[in-house]
Design a protein around this motif. Sequence first.
Motif, PDB file in Angstrom:
ATOM      1  N   HIS A  98       0.824  -1.218   0.000  1.00 20.27           N
ATOM      2  CA  HIS A  98       0.000   0.000   0.000  1.00 20.27           C
ATOM      3  C   HIS A  98       0.859   1.269   0.000  1.00 20.27           C
ATOM      4  N   ILE A  99       2.068   1.179   0.510  1.00 21.14           N
ATOM      5  CA  ILE A  99       2.961   2.340   0.509  1.00 21.14           C
ATOM      6  C   ILE A  99       3.777   2.402  -0.781  1.00 21.14           C
ATOM      7  N   ILE A 100       4.265   1.251  -1.228  1.00 25.02           N
ATOM      8  CA  ILE A 100       5.129   1.222  -2.412  1.00 25.02           C
ATOM      9  C   ILE A 100       4.334   1.508  -3.684  1.00 25.02           C
ATOM     10  N   ALA A 101       3.157   0.956  -3.787  1.00 21.33           N
ATOM     11  CA  ALA A 101       2.345   1.115  -5.003  1.00 21.33           C
ATOM     12  C   ALA A 101       0.911   1.487  -4.625  1.00 21.33           C
ATOM     13  N   PRO A 102       0.691   2.733  -4.223  1.00 19.78           N
ATOM     14  CA  PRO A 102      -0.666   3.114  -3.804  1.00 19.78           C
ATOM     15  C   PRO A 102      -1.679   3.114  -4.946  1.00 19.78           C
ATOM     16  N   ALA A 104      -1.783   0.871  -7.401  1.00 22.52           N
ATOM     17  CA  ALA A 104      -1.685  -0.431  -8.060  1.00 22.52           C
ATOM     18  C   ALA A 104      -3.032  -0.978  -8.510  1.00 22.52           C
ATOM     19  N   ASP A 105      -4.111  -0.489  -7.932  1.00 22.44           N
ATOM     20  CA  ASP A 105      -5.424  -1.008  -8.337  1.00 22.44           C
ATOM     21  C   ASP A 105      -5.788  -0.636  -9.766  1.00 22.44           C
ATOM     22  N   THR A 106      -5.056   0.294 -10.356  1.00 20.60           N
ATOM     23  CA  THR A 106      -5.308   0.665 -11.753  1.00 20.60           C
ATOM     24  C   THR A 106      -4.480  -0.183 -12.719  1.00 20.60           C
ATOM     25  N   ARG A 115       4.272  -7.926  -9.268  1.00 21.09           N
ATOM     26  CA  ARG A 115       4.941  -6.924  -8.438  1.00 21.09           C
ATOM     27  C   ARG A 115       4.759  -7.212  -6.942  1.00 21.09           C
ATOM     28  N   ARG A 116       3.573  -7.681  -6.581  1.00 21.60           N
ATOM     29  CA  ARG A 116       3.316  -7.999  -5.171  1.00 21.60           C
ATOM     30  C   ARG A 116       4.189  -9.174  -4.731  1.00 21.60           C
ATOM     31  N   CYS A 117       4.326 -10.163  -5.578  1.00 28.78           N
ATOM     32  CA  CYS A 117       5.197 -11.316  -5.294  1.00 28.78           C
ATOM     33  C   CYS A 117       6.642 -10.854  -5.157  1.00 28.78           C
ATOM     34  N   PHE A 118       7.073  -9.980  -6.061  1.00 25.93           N
ATOM     35  CA  PHE A 118       8.426  -9.430  -5.999  1.00 25.93           C
ATOM     36  C   PHE A 118       8.630  -8.655  -4.698  1.00 25.93           C
ATOM     37  N   THR A 119       7.631  -7.878  -4.297  1.00 28.64           N
ATOM     38  CA  THR A 119       7.716  -7.122  -3.037  1.00 28.64           C
ATOM     39  C   THR A 119       7.856  -8.063  -1.852  1.00 28.64           C
TER      40      THR A 119
END
Length: 135
Positions: A98-102, A104-106, A115-119
């Motif tokens: 939520h901080i790195i990619a606020p 991301a829902d788009t 990207r979430r897996c990478f994070t």
Amino acid sequence: MTAPTVHTGPSDYAESAHAWACRLIETDLGGRRITTEPRHWLDALARRRRHKAAFITAVLNRSLVSGLVEACRVVEAVYPYLDADGLCTEAAVTAAWHIIAPDADTWPEQLQDERRCFTGECLTHAITEANTAEA
């Protein structure tokens, strides 16, 4: 009747209360220490601060964020969600995400998942790095 403790010199109050009590027991009762001195609550606080500092450095080194302020925000968001062993959980990844990619829902769903897996992987490596540095 017991004999009082003989003091060999004036006390300089340099020893802790635990050490003083152990010394008295050893002198009066001929006992011996079986435990170490209990840890002070500040020791845990200092360890947590050292770990957070190492974690911030690891997050910066892993290039998850654009700068120090964002790294601090990620660590502060993630820290409460680490498990009892200090390892990454799904809630911790969500908090970082939520901080790195606020926005991301788009993004397309496949890109979000990648990207979430990478994070998550980067956070796991950063936590391992922080644990190693703190130890």
